[in-house]
Design a protein around this motif. Structure first.
Motif, PDB file in Angstrom:
ATOM      1  N   GLY A 153       0.673  -1.143  -0.113  1.00 55.06           N
ATOM      2  CA  GLY A 153      -0.122  -0.019   0.101  1.00 55.06           C
ATOM      3  C   GLY A 153       0.874   1.367  -0.015  1.00 55.06           C
ATOM      4  O   GLY A 153       0.372   2.321  -0.368  1.00 55.06           O
ATOM      5  N   GLU A 154       2.037   1.043   0.526  1.00 47.12           N
ATOM      6  CA  GLU A 154       2.854   2.198   0.407  1.00 47.12           C
ATOM      7  C   GLU A 154       3.683   2.461  -0.753  1.00 47.12           C
ATOM      8  O   GLU A 154       4.531   3.475  -0.953  1.00 47.12           O
ATOM      9  CB  GLU A 154       4.020   2.160   1.697  1.00 47.12           C
ATOM     10  CG  GLU A 154       3.247   2.231   3.107  1.00 47.12           C
ATOM     11  CD  GLU A 154       4.065   1.792   4.121  1.00 47.12           C
ATOM     12  OE1 GLU A 154       5.252   1.222   4.026  1.00 47.12           O
ATOM     13  OE2 GLU A 154       3.639   1.633   5.342  1.00 47.12           O
ATOM     14  N   GLY A 155       3.485   1.544  -1.567  1.00 43.19           N
ATOM     15  CA  GLY A 155       4.237   1.600  -3.063  1.00 43.19           C
ATOM     16  C   GLY A 155       5.288   0.650  -3.352  1.00 43.19           C
ATOM     17  O   GLY A 155       6.095   0.711  -4.315  1.00 43.19           O
ATOM     18  N   PHE A 156       5.818  -0.072  -2.117  1.00 47.90           N
ATOM     19  CA  PHE A 156       6.917  -1.306  -2.429  1.00 47.90           C
ATOM     20  C   PHE A 156       6.485  -2.273  -3.266  1.00 47.90           C
ATOM     21  O   PHE A 156       5.430  -2.684  -3.139  1.00 47.90           O
ATOM     22  CB  PHE A 156       7.213  -1.734  -0.928  1.00 47.90           C
ATOM     23  CG  PHE A 156       8.210  -0.758  -0.187  1.00 47.90           C
ATOM     24  CD1 PHE A 156       9.561  -0.563  -0.319  1.00 47.90           C
ATOM     25  CD2 PHE A 156       7.443  -0.064   1.017  1.00 47.90           C
ATOM     26  CE1 PHE A 156      10.261   0.466   0.328  1.00 47.90           C
ATOM     27  CE2 PHE A 156       8.006   0.847   1.620  1.00 47.90           C
ATOM     28  CZ  PHE A 156       9.528   1.210   1.411  1.00 47.90           C
ATOM     29  N   THR A 157       7.320  -2.656  -4.293  1.00 47.73           N
ATOM     30  CA  THR A 157       6.877  -3.819  -5.287  1.00 47.73           C
ATOM     31  C   THR A 157       8.062  -4.936  -5.073  1.00 47.73           C
ATOM     32  O   THR A 157       7.858  -5.718  -5.777  1.00 47.73           O
ATOM     33  CB  THR A 157       6.979  -3.220  -6.718  1.00 47.73           C
ATOM     34  OG1 THR A 157       8.450  -2.774  -6.878  1.00 47.73           O
ATOM     35  CG2 THR A 157       6.156  -2.049  -6.976  1.00 47.73           C
ATOM     36  N   VAL A 158       8.737  -4.858  -4.188  1.00 49.75           N
ATOM     37  CA  VAL A 158       9.634  -6.015  -3.898  1.00 49.75           C
ATOM     38  C   VAL A 158       9.728  -6.163  -2.366  1.00 49.75           C
ATOM     39  O   VAL A 158      10.045  -5.176  -1.504  1.00 49.75           O
ATOM     40  CB  VAL A 158      11.009  -5.604  -4.477  1.00 49.75           C
ATOM     41  CG1 VAL A 158      11.830  -6.955  -4.370  1.00 49.75           C
ATOM     42  CG2 VAL A 158      11.234  -5.430  -5.799  1.00 49.75           C
TER      43      VAL A 158
END
Length: 351
Positions: A153-158
């Motif tokens: 939800g905070e934008g981390f994709t890994v």
């Protein structure tokens, strides 16, 4: 122009959430902060984190090394003669790579500040930040899933998931996280030496059979046992990364010789700083080995140096630069899975 002073102090910074791995639970960052000052009052900073179960170096030991032999070889020297200074640091003492890394970082910071450029620019790059993963501490299924959804939800994709503390339950926890975050989020696992070779092969095989799409598994077996690491690498399809097994160039050469891993995790406090890290990059590239830059549980100083290196040189996969994110009051900006480097000269941060 000369180096007029080399000084140290201890920093102890709280984490907003306990950091739990198969090796330890951390609630604070503890580091020796090094300041190198020239005769015009310009300063550079670096740090040596205390991570007993990885480097084995203590705060007192690192501080004594910097305040003694490393300080002695630097005082009165030209701060712009960077390679000569780094040669002096390397040969002043045996080992003590955390202390050497702190001084190496401080010297790079000082050289960049004297030129009015960023450390990234000093290293030959122009990027202003780097993509990073974020770590999920070892824990129960519900806690892992909740943390994973929060980070996405905070934008981390890994997402890097700590495993190994409970081998019997690792598979079900990873299945739950994958089901929660979907297939577009990269999952990588770090066992921190928590499995024996047969366990590792069996567990990784279950991940593969379940189609969980694990990007790589980091340090599944004990650091000292390269035969065990090679056993796992040979018997799994998932890439295996060496971390605690890979400190120096000698370590990396032996890993390559034995084909013990597919990738290495380069950390400044393990290898001795920015210059040794770049040498490890060159070695890895020459042997088609993957590599990332990792962070210990360290402060914004070490993370800024590691991120500057990634911004300048790049890596073969997304790096692991989230340590400052765990600080109660992080001085670095994390924006949607990217660490944003400060715009000022040098590292752009203060102690």
């Amino acid at each position: 122009m000369s180096i007029a002073e080399v000084s140290t102090h201890i920093a102890r910074l709280p984490l907003h959430t306990p950091f739990v791995t198969a090796l330890r639970t951390a609630t604070h960052v503890e580091s020796v902060v090094v300041t190198v000052t020239d005769d015009q009052g310009v300063t550079g900073i670096g740090e040596a984190p205390q991570v007993w179960r990885v480097t084995g170096e203590s705060l007192d030991g690192a501080r004594a090394c910097v305040d003694g032999p490393l300080r002695d070889v630097l005082l009165g020297t030209d701060p712009d003669d960077l390679n000569t200074l780094l040669d002096r640091v390397e040969t002043a003492v045996v080992g003590n790579r955390g202390a050497k890394a702190a001084v190496d970082i401080a010297l790079h910071d000082l050289a960049a500040r004297r030129l009015g450029v960023s450390v990234t620019r000093l290293l030959g790059g122009t990027a202003t930040g780097a993509t990073t993963d974020v770590t999920l501490s070892a824990g129960g299924t519900d806690a892992l899933v909740s943390a994973a959804l929060d980070r996405v939800g905070e934008g981390f994709t890994v997402l890097k998931i700590k495993v190994g503390a409970d081998p019997a339950g690792d598979t079900e926890r990873i299945k739950a996280v994958r089901a929660a975050v979907g297939d577009d989020i990269a999952l990588r696992l770090d066992a921190n030496q928590g499995w024996n070779p047969k366990q590792a092969v069996a567990i990784i095989g279950r991940f593969e059979d379940a189609g969980l799409g694990i990007e790589f598994v980091e340090q599944p077996t004990p650091a000292h046992d390269l035969d065990a690491l090679a056993y796992v690498t040979e018997r799994t399809l998932t890439p295996i990364m060496a971390d605690e097994s890979a400190h120096t160039m000698r370590d990396a050469v032996e890993i390559i010789r034995r084909r013990a891993a597919d990738m290495i995790n380069v950390k400044l406090a393990k290898c001795g700083g920015l210059r040794p890290a770049r040498a490890l990059f060159t070695l890895a590239r020459a042997h088609d080995m993957g590599y990332i830059v990792g962070s210990m549980m360290e402060s914004h100083i070490g993370v800024a140096a590691a991120a500057s290196l990634v911004a300048a040189c790049g890596t073969t996969a997304v790096s692991d630069l989230d340590a400052a994110w765990w600080l109660t009051a992080p001085p670095l900006t994390y924006d949607k899975g990217r660490i944003v480097l400060p715009s000022g000269p040098g590292l752009g941060v203060t102690a």
